[in-house]
Design an enzyme around this catalytic site. Structure first.
Site, PDB file in Angstrom:
ATOM      1  N   SER A  25      55.672  64.087  70.248  1.00  0.00           N
ATOM      2  CA  SER A  25      56.924  64.619  70.773  1.00  0.00           C
ATOM      3  C   SER A  25      57.272  65.910  70.019  1.00  0.00           C
ATOM      4  O   SER A  25      56.494  66.861  70.042  1.00  0.00           O
ATOM      5  CB  SER A  25      58.011  63.547  70.642  1.00  0.00           C
ATOM      6  N   ASP A  38      55.779  60.095  81.630  1.00  0.00           N
ATOM      7  CA  ASP A  38      56.615  60.580  80.526  1.00  0.00           C
ATOM      8  C   ASP A  38      57.699  61.470  81.127  1.00  0.00           C
ATOM      9  O   ASP A  38      57.443  62.611  81.492  1.00  0.00           O
ATOM     10  CB  ASP A  38      55.788  61.364  79.498  1.00  0.00           C
ATOM     11  N   HIS A  69      56.660  58.016  77.473  1.00  0.00           N
ATOM     12  CA  HIS A  69      56.810  58.729  76.202  1.00  0.00           C
ATOM     13  C   HIS A  69      56.437  57.839  75.018  1.00  0.00           C
ATOM     14  O   HIS A  69      56.189  58.321  73.925  1.00  0.00           O
ATOM     15  CB  HIS A  69      58.253  59.229  76.062  1.00  0.00           C
TER      16      HIS A  69
END
EC number: 3.4.21.26
Length: 710
Positions: free
Chosen positions: A554, A641, A680
């Site tokens: 991320s 995601d 994610h």
């Protein structure tokens, strides 16, 4: 190593955007449409070279087998009391999702209350949030499919685990707060949007609303309680005060630790909740964070960073709320960060601090704020806690790099307040006494001392020969504290590795000052801190550049990609998971607009000047020196995601392969793997986790020529 034949990827040289007079070409902008045939073909062509490369890694099978074996240990949450029953989460070891159990007493037989594993064949439906009614008779629970942030809320009667007909949709980033009469619950929903919302769309999330759902009614009848038509980015989460009288509304605009705080006295709503509530704007600016702890009548205790970057506890009397009248209950610590506070047994406060990236746990008197007791803790993290105002006991869970978890129980009715070990888990096959964890402080480029944990086998020679795995994050006020990671311990045990975790700026390790030191105009500090961590490991003989892997996810994916661009000579391998790679466009997709508090926004000329200097997509260049190439790179992302949308990594890899991968001197692979039915990371089924880490460490082993040690 071998040179690669990368797929031919169309470049649209006409895709040019003007940013404050700078013409920026975005030749892979077409990859931003996840549903186009061209994008699907791109993903397929990339996976077609990546998957065989990973599968042919000699150690992948050994790694996966060992991971499956060692990860098969029981995983428990703290027990928590709701109404007259106890609940806890438990995973026997390799279940895809953890299961919620219920007991009539701590010694009583445990029964399954909710098992998400029964909701899909492949474990891709996950529990995302839950809330019990005050009497513990009902539970609302959120379900997310394939890793998406979109949630469907359902309801169950605990007695007999009976599912109710109520279903709430269009839910995302939501609170779940029951009124104490058990009649219904506050939650957040987004307006209907055109097209799909299953986590594969990229449309932006704006105009979140606060609604109240009455149990036993249809969602179409839900009551709108708060909305902000003039402030589309605002998100308002509700919670009930401990006495059930007040609804507290915490309004946030981005990811900064600041919020407005409005409240409604339900006694002033004689007809119940029928529409927009009568909100009193206690705090109506974004100049500090106010986290509700408890209240006695109109005197409310908050954890705040207002004029206290390491946080303190204050009391505000709602009948006399001027800031000059606030009382300090527990002052700010000069160095340690107050992470969270809970009220228990009506007159105690449990305070959790972070001291040099290690947690400490204390008991204070609620009336005076005085310290009553410090609970004994080893070096590590408190990762679980339960105990509310009406409870007379607490549970807390401890973990560290070498300890998977100990749950303690403390009966607060007893004179001596001594915690006892309630549950302790051991992992067969890894003997913690063979390894050591050290914490060092190394200087960054500007002289700031940065903490770093290093885990390795005892007695290794510091001769630069060891493979090393360096992890970092550095953003959004998030602290990276010691945690137990089987996949990394296998790297230490079976690949002769050294594990390092650098607590760089941008995180919350030393409060809001540390966070602000690594955001906006200061973002380069994160990259400098991380590169200096690598240089420290090399200088001290833990590893060498060709043996060093860096990893982040991320915001940490942005970190490692930027470091690869800035210092390709410093690393042998880079694994970037679900990274933010296009810093000029991230704010246009799903919830990206909330991150402008950390990054800034390219619509602003000054911010554009910061972003263009480090944006991974815009800073790829072939190293000038003949003997320097890019490290081996593996980008990982997923089709569902909807936090960091999967256009970032494909655009970045296409750019890398075009500008770097075609060079004769670039022998290290530049690859991407796009997973399906995954998001994610939250709620990822165990089976997928095992596949992903097997890919990662097999890639490292193949690229850095690491042998498996039995």
């Amino acid at each position: 190593m071998l040179s690669f034949q990368y797929p031919d990827v169309y470049r649209d040289e006409t895709a040019v955007q003007d940013y404050h007079g700078h013409k920026i070409c975005d030749p892979y902008a077409w990859l931003e449409d996840p549903d186009s045939e061209q994008t699907k073909a791109f993903v397929e062509a990339q996976n077609k070279i990546t998957v065989p490369f990973l599968e042919q890694c000699p150690i992948r099978g050994l790694y996966k087998e060992r991971m499956t074996e060692l990860y098969d240990y029981p995983k428990y949450s703290c027990n928590f009391k709701k109404g007259k029953r106890y609940f806890y989460f438990y995973n026997t070891g390799l279940q895809n999702q953890r299961v919620l159990y219920v007991q009539d007493s701590l010694e009583g037989e445990a029964r399954v209350c909710l098992d998400p594993n029964t909701l899909s064949d492949d474990g891709t439906v996950a529990l995302r949030g839950y809330a019990f009614s005050e009497d513990g008779e009902y539970v609302a629970y959120g379900l997310s499919a394939s890793g998406s942030d979109w949630v469907t809320i359902k309801f169950m009667k605990v007695d007999g685990a009976k599912e109710l007909a109520d279903v709430l949709e269009r839910v995302k980033f939501s609170c779940m707060a029951w009124t104490h009469d058990g009649k219904g619950m506050f939650y957040n929903a987004y307006p209907q949007q055109d097209g799909k919302s299953d986590g594969t769309e990229t449309s932006t999330n704006l105009h979140q609303k606060l609604c109240y759902h009455v149990l036993g009614t249809d969602q179409s009848e839900d009551i709108l309680c708060a909305e902000f038509p003039d402030e589309p980015k605002w998100m308002g989460g509700a919670e009930l005060s401990d006495d059930g009288r007040y609804v507290l509304l915490s309004i946030r605009e981005g990811c900064d630790p600041v919020n407005r705080l409005w409240y409604c006295d339900l006694h002033q709503e004689p007809n119940g909740i029928t529409g927009i509530l009568k909100w009193v704007k206690l705090i109506d600016n974004f100049e500090g964070e106010y986290d509700y702890v408890t209240n006695e009548g109109t005197v409310f205790t908050f954890k705040t960073n207002r004029h206290s970057p390491n946080y303190r506890l204050i009391n505000i009397d709602f009948t006399d709320p001027e800031e000059s009248r606030w009382k300090v209950l527990v002052p700010e610590h000069e160095k340690d960060v107050l992470e969270w506070v809970a009220c228990v047994r009506s007159n105690f406060l449990v305070l959790c601090y972070l001291h040099d990236v290690k947690n400490t746990l204390q008991l204070h008197d609620m009336a005076t704020g005085a310290l009553l007791k410090t609970f004994p803790l080893e070096v590590g993290s408190v990762v679980g806690y339960s105990g509310q105002k009406k409870d007379t006991e607490i549970f807390y869970q401890f973990t560290s790099f070498l300890s998977p978890g100990i749950i303690y129980h403390c009966d607060l009715t007893k004179e001596e307040l001594e915690p006892r070990v309630f549950r302790e888990v051991t992992v067969k096959g890894i003997d913690a006494s063979d390894y050591q964890t050290v914490q060092i402080f190394y200087p960054s480029k500007d002289g700031t001392k940065i903490p770093m944990f290093i885990v390795h086998k005892k007695g290794i020679k510091l001769d630069g020969s060891h493979p090393a795995f360096l992890y970092g994050y550095g953003g959004f006020n998030i602290s990276i504290t010691p945690n137990y990671s089987v996949c990394r311990l296998i790297f230490v045990r079976h690949m002769g590795g050294v594990l390092a975790v650098a607590n760089i700026r941008g995180g919350g390790e030393y409060g809001e000052t540390w966070h602000k030191g690594g955001i906006l105009a200061n973002k380069q500090n994160c990259f400098d801190d991380f590169q200096c961590a690598a240089e420290y490991l090399i200088k001290e003989g833990y590893t060498s550049p060709k043996r060093l892997t860096i990893n982040g996810g991320s915001n940490g994916g942005l970190l490692v990609a930027t470091c690869a661009n800035q210092r390709p000579d410093l690393f042998g391998c880079v694994i970037a998971q679900v990274g933010v790679m296009d810093m000029l466009k991230f704010h246009k997709y799903t919830i990206g607009h909330a991150w402008t508090t950390d990054y800034g926004c390219s619509d602003n000329k000054q911010h554009f000047e910061w972003l263009i200097k480090y944006s991974p997509l815009h800073n790829v260049k072939l190293p000038e020196a003949d003997d320097i190439q890019y490290p081996s790179m593996l980008l990982l992302t997923a089709d569902h995601d909807d936090r960091v949308v999967p256009l970032h990594s494909p655009k970045f890899i296409a750019t890398l392969q075009h500008l770097v991968g075609r060079s004769r001197k670039q022998n290290n692979p530049l690859l991407i793997h796009v997973d399906t039915k995954a998001g994610h990371g939250a709620g990822k089924p165990t089976a997928k986790v095992i596949e992903e880490v097997s890919d990662m460490f097999a890639f490292i082993a193949r690229c850095l020529n690491i042998d498996w040690i039995q």
